[in-house]
Design a protein around this motif. Structure first.
Motif, PDB file in Angstrom:
ATOM      1  N   VAL A  60      81.947 -64.997  58.072  1.00 32.92           N
ATOM      2  CA  VAL A  60      81.392 -66.014  58.958  1.00 32.92           C
ATOM      3  C   VAL A  60      81.380 -65.468  60.386  1.00 32.92           C
ATOM      4  N   PHE A  61      80.258 -65.603  61.073  1.00 35.12           N
ATOM      5  CA  PHE A  61      80.189 -65.177  62.471  1.00 35.12           C
ATOM      6  C   PHE A  61      79.314 -66.137  63.260  1.00 35.12           C
ATOM      7  N   ARG A  62      79.485 -66.101  64.569  1.00 33.30           N
ATOM      8  CA  ARG A  62      78.789 -67.014  65.484  1.00 33.30           C
ATOM      9  C   ARG A  62      78.928 -68.468  65.040  1.00 33.30           C
ATOM     10  N   ALA A  63      80.123 -68.828  64.628  1.00 34.95           N
ATOM     11  CA  ALA A  63      80.374 -70.192  64.179  1.00 34.95           C
ATOM     12  C   ALA A  63      80.580 -71.110  65.382  1.00 34.95           C
ATOM     13  N   LEU A  64      79.895 -72.252  65.346  1.00 28.37           N
ATOM     14  CA  LEU A  64      80.189 -73.319  66.303  1.00 28.37           C
ATOM     15  C   LEU A  64      81.426 -74.086  65.861  1.00 28.37           C
ATOM     16  N   ASP A  65      81.576 -74.219  64.543  1.00 27.98           N
ATOM     17  CA  ASP A  65      82.707 -74.899  63.913  1.00 27.98           C
ATOM     18  C   ASP A  65      82.650 -74.542  62.432  1.00 27.98           C
ATOM     19  N   GLY A  66      83.445 -75.236  61.613  1.00 27.52           N
ATOM     20  CA  GLY A  66      83.461 -74.936  60.192  1.00 27.52           C
ATOM     21  C   GLY A  66      82.198 -75.342  59.453  1.00 27.52           C
ATOM     22  N   GLU A  67      81.281 -76.062  60.131  1.00 24.22           N
ATOM     23  CA  GLU A  67      80.084 -76.569  59.473  1.00 24.22           C
ATOM     24  C   GLU A  67      78.801 -75.909  59.941  1.00 24.22           C
ATOM     25  N   ASN A  68      78.867 -75.093  61.000  1.00 19.57           N
ATOM     26  CA  ASN A  68      77.667 -74.470  61.555  1.00 19.57           C
ATOM     27  C   ASN A  68      77.971 -73.023  61.915  1.00 19.57           C
ATOM     28  N   SER A  69      77.309 -72.087  61.207  1.00 19.06           N
ATOM     29  CA  SER A  69      77.611 -70.675  61.427  1.00 19.06           C
ATOM     30  C   SER A  69      76.565 -69.799  60.760  1.00 19.06           C
ATOM     31  N   GLU A  70      76.552 -68.532  61.181  1.00 15.49           N
ATOM     32  CA  GLU A  70      75.843 -67.491  60.447  1.00 15.49           C
ATOM     33  C   GLU A  70      76.791 -66.946  59.378  1.00 15.49           C
ATOM     34  N   GLU A  71      76.229 -66.525  58.236  1.00 14.91           N
ATOM     35  CA  GLU A  71      77.063 -66.002  57.159  1.00 14.91           C
ATOM     36  C   GLU A  71      76.330 -64.930  56.368  1.00 14.91           C
ATOM     37  N   VAL A  72      77.071 -63.954  55.898  1.00 12.70           N
ATOM     38  CA  VAL A  72      76.624 -63.070  54.825  1.00 12.70           C
ATOM     39  C   VAL A  72      77.668 -63.172  53.720  1.00 12.70           C
ATOM     40  N   TYR A  73      77.231 -63.024  52.473  1.00  8.91           N
ATOM     41  CA  TYR A  73      78.202 -63.240  51.388  1.00  8.91           C
ATOM     42  C   TYR A  73      77.843 -62.442  50.157  1.00  8.91           C
ATOM     43  N   ALA A  84      72.940 -59.956  44.848  1.00  7.26           N
ATOM     44  CA  ALA A  84      74.391 -59.743  44.949  1.00  7.26           C
ATOM     45  C   ALA A  84      74.887 -59.930  46.381  1.00  7.26           C
ATOM     46  N   LEU A  85      74.082 -59.506  47.360  1.00  3.37           N
ATOM     47  CA  LEU A  85      74.391 -59.634  48.783  1.00  3.37           C
ATOM     48  C   LEU A  85      73.322 -60.504  49.410  1.00  3.37           C
ATOM     49  N   GLN A  86      73.737 -61.510  50.186  1.00  3.50           N
ATOM     50  CA  GLN A  86      72.740 -62.442  50.712  1.00  3.50           C
ATOM     51  C   GLN A  86      73.146 -62.962  52.096  1.00  3.50           C
ATOM     52  N   TYR A  87      72.106 -63.267  52.884  1.00  3.08           N
ATOM     53  CA  TYR A  87      72.261 -63.942  54.185  1.00  3.08           C
ATOM     54  C   TYR A  87      72.136 -65.436  53.977  1.00  3.08           C
ATOM     55  N   ASN A  88      72.924 -66.212  54.753  1.00  2.00           N
ATOM     56  CA  ASN A  88      72.951 -67.652  54.548  1.00  2.00           C
ATOM     57  C   ASN A  88      73.366 -68.371  55.831  1.00  2.00           C
ATOM     58  N   PRO A  89      72.436 -68.894  56.622  1.00  2.00           N
ATOM     59  CA  PRO A  89      72.850 -69.731  57.750  1.00  2.00           C
ATOM     60  C   PRO A  89      73.367 -71.077  57.251  1.00  2.00           C
ATOM     61  N   HIS A  90      74.494 -71.497  57.789  1.00  2.00           N
ATOM     62  CA  HIS A  90      75.138 -72.745  57.385  1.00  2.00           C
ATOM     63  C   HIS A  90      74.845 -73.788  58.467  1.00  2.00           C
ATOM     64  N   LEU A  91      74.078 -74.834  58.125  1.00  2.00           N
ATOM     65  CA  LEU A  91      73.621 -75.832  59.088  1.00  2.00           C
ATOM     66  C   LEU A  91      74.162 -77.203  58.704  1.00  2.00           C
ATOM     67  N   ASN A  92      74.949 -77.797  59.606  1.00  2.00           N
ATOM     68  CA  ASN A  92      75.493 -79.128  59.352  1.00  2.00           C
ATOM     69  C   ASN A  92      76.144 -79.220  57.973  1.00  2.00           C
ATOM     70  N   ALA A 236      77.316 -83.777  51.948  1.00  2.00           N
ATOM     71  CA  ALA A 236      77.202 -82.354  52.267  1.00  2.00           C
ATOM     72  C   ALA A 236      78.517 -81.648  51.970  1.00  2.00           C
ATOM     73  N   GLY A 237      78.418 -80.308  51.853  1.00  2.00           N
ATOM     74  CA  GLY A 237      79.610 -79.484  51.750  1.00  2.00           C
ATOM     75  C   GLY A 237      80.189 -79.322  50.369  1.00  2.00           C
ATOM     76  N   ALA A 238      79.637 -80.013  49.380  1.00  2.00           N
ATOM     77  CA  ALA A 238      80.178 -79.928  48.020  1.00  2.00           C
ATOM     78  C   ALA A 238      79.207 -79.238  47.068  1.00  2.00           C
ATOM     79  N   PHE A 239      78.192 -78.575  47.626  1.00  2.00           N
ATOM     80  CA  PHE A 239      77.238 -77.805  46.834  1.00  2.00           C
ATOM     81  C   PHE A 239      76.640 -78.679  45.729  1.00  2.00           C
ATOM     82  N   ARG A 240      76.689 -78.236  44.479  1.00  2.00           N
ATOM     83  CA  ARG A 240      76.017 -78.985  43.413  1.00  2.00           C
ATOM     84  C   ARG A 240      76.665 -80.337  43.127  1.00  2.00           C
ATOM     85  N   MET A 241      77.803 -80.608  43.724  1.00  2.00           N
ATOM     86  CA  MET A 241      78.431 -81.927  43.581  1.00  2.00           C
ATOM     87  C   MET A 241      77.907 -82.910  44.623  1.00  2.00           C
TER      88      MET A 241
END
Length: 343
Positions: A60-73, A84-92, A236-241
């Protein structure tokens, strides 16, 4: 990996362990941010336990908080596969990887116990790198979703992932070899939308008209509307749940005379198209929706077309977009704009 160095308040489970002589942090859901470590540019690196079981480990990088950040995973059970390797911006508190299908790479995690994930980031660019005994794989990113207002760094996990040897440098990396993005302006794309408030989705409205009090939302330069940038999901935040939420997005098409147009579009995940209040088409682009376990619901404006009969004057185009997780998005363009304008 000392407990006093990490803010784990956003995680579901966070456990500090010794794994074969290594200090490790094991997370099951949510983000752990490093206390007192902030930067707009830098290099992060971490080792992720390579068990081959289904789980996901994030930097996680450039995070505003635990809910908004840039990510690679890393999708730790998909070694050598195309994602296998992916970029994923996390918004709200929502991931958006379905809207960034090109930002992925096939990486070989090898068979050793640990695989290294690194990300170097500066200005609007980043380079993610996977290093294992099987080799090295890079993923170059030239248009990050966030600006540099977020400064926190850390880790995230989906299902249980264990991390060790987290390293950080605030040196500014040289990413000049990554080309700047080039977006050809598409005069036929709809780049501004009016968005309704969010509501829980049971079914689309039988008829819908837009309202002037809906908020204005602009697409990214490449024409995709990242809805979660403007409207948080109630679930939000629970993926497929997650529960399904819905918004309606509207634009006004002015026609100088009655005519039939072809509209290219895509939505994520479930969509209905309305013209002047009446439904015209509906589709389901949910992951695995096509009866194929490998169908990911990837997103592209060229995926669908619908033909619409416009009336002379203003025509109210509305999309209903229902989403559970992995990217709430809309993109649309009119094939031939002769005699038309977009309000």
């Amino acid at each position: 990996m000392d407990a006093d160095k990490w803010d784990v308040s956003d995680t579901s489970v966070a456990e500090f362990e010794d794994i074969a002589g290594r200090s490790a942090l094991c997370i099951q859901g949510g983000a752990a941010l490093v206390e007192g470590m902030e930067t707009r540019d830098g290099v992060l690196s971490v080792d992720i336990l390579n068990t081959g079981t289904p789980h996901f480990g994030y930097l996680v990088f450039r995070a505003l908080d635990g809910e908004n950040s840039e990510e690679v995973y890393l999708r730790m059970h998909k070694s050598r596969q195309l994602d296998a390797l992916q970029y994923n911006p996390h918004l709200n508190d929502e991931p958006n990887w379905q809207l960034f299908g090109a930002a992925q790479a096939a990486a070989d995690f090898g068979s050793a116990d640990w695989v290294t994930l690194q990300v170097a980031f500066s200005e609007d660019k980043a380079k993610a790198t996977v290093v294992s005994e099987a080799g090295k794989t890079d993923l170059e990113l030239n248009d990050l979703a966030f600006d540099d207002s977020g400064t926190q760094v850390g880790l995230r996990a989906l299902q249980r992932a264990c991390f060790s040897n987290f390293q950080f440098s605030n040196r500014v990396p040289d990413l000049s070899e990554i080309a700047d993005p080039v977006y050809a302006e598409d005069p036929n794309a709809i780049t501004s939308w009016r968005l309704s408030p969010q509501s829980r989705f049971a079914a689309f409205a039988s008829q819908i008209h837009s309202s002037d009090d809906w908020i204005t939302a602009e697409t990214e330069p490449y024409g995709t509307l990242l809805i979660s940038r403007y409207v948080p999901k109630a679930s939000a935040g629970a993926f497929r749940m997650n529960e399904m939420d819905v918004v309606y997005a509207a634009a006004t098409i002015h026609a100088d005379q009655a005519r039939t147009i072809e509209l290219n579009f895509d939505v994520s995940d479930i969509g209905r198209v309305y013209l002047n209040g009446k439904p015209e088409a509906e589709l389901d682009n949910t992951i695995r929706a096509k009866g194929n376990a490998l169908f990911r619901g990837d997103f592209s404006v060229s995926t669908q077309s619908v033909f619409l009969d416009l009336e002379p004057g203003d025509n109210d185009l509305v999309f209903g977009i229902a989403e559970r997780t992995n990217g709430w998005g809309l993109s649309a363009r009119i094939v031939d704009m002769t005699g038309l304008s977009i309000k």
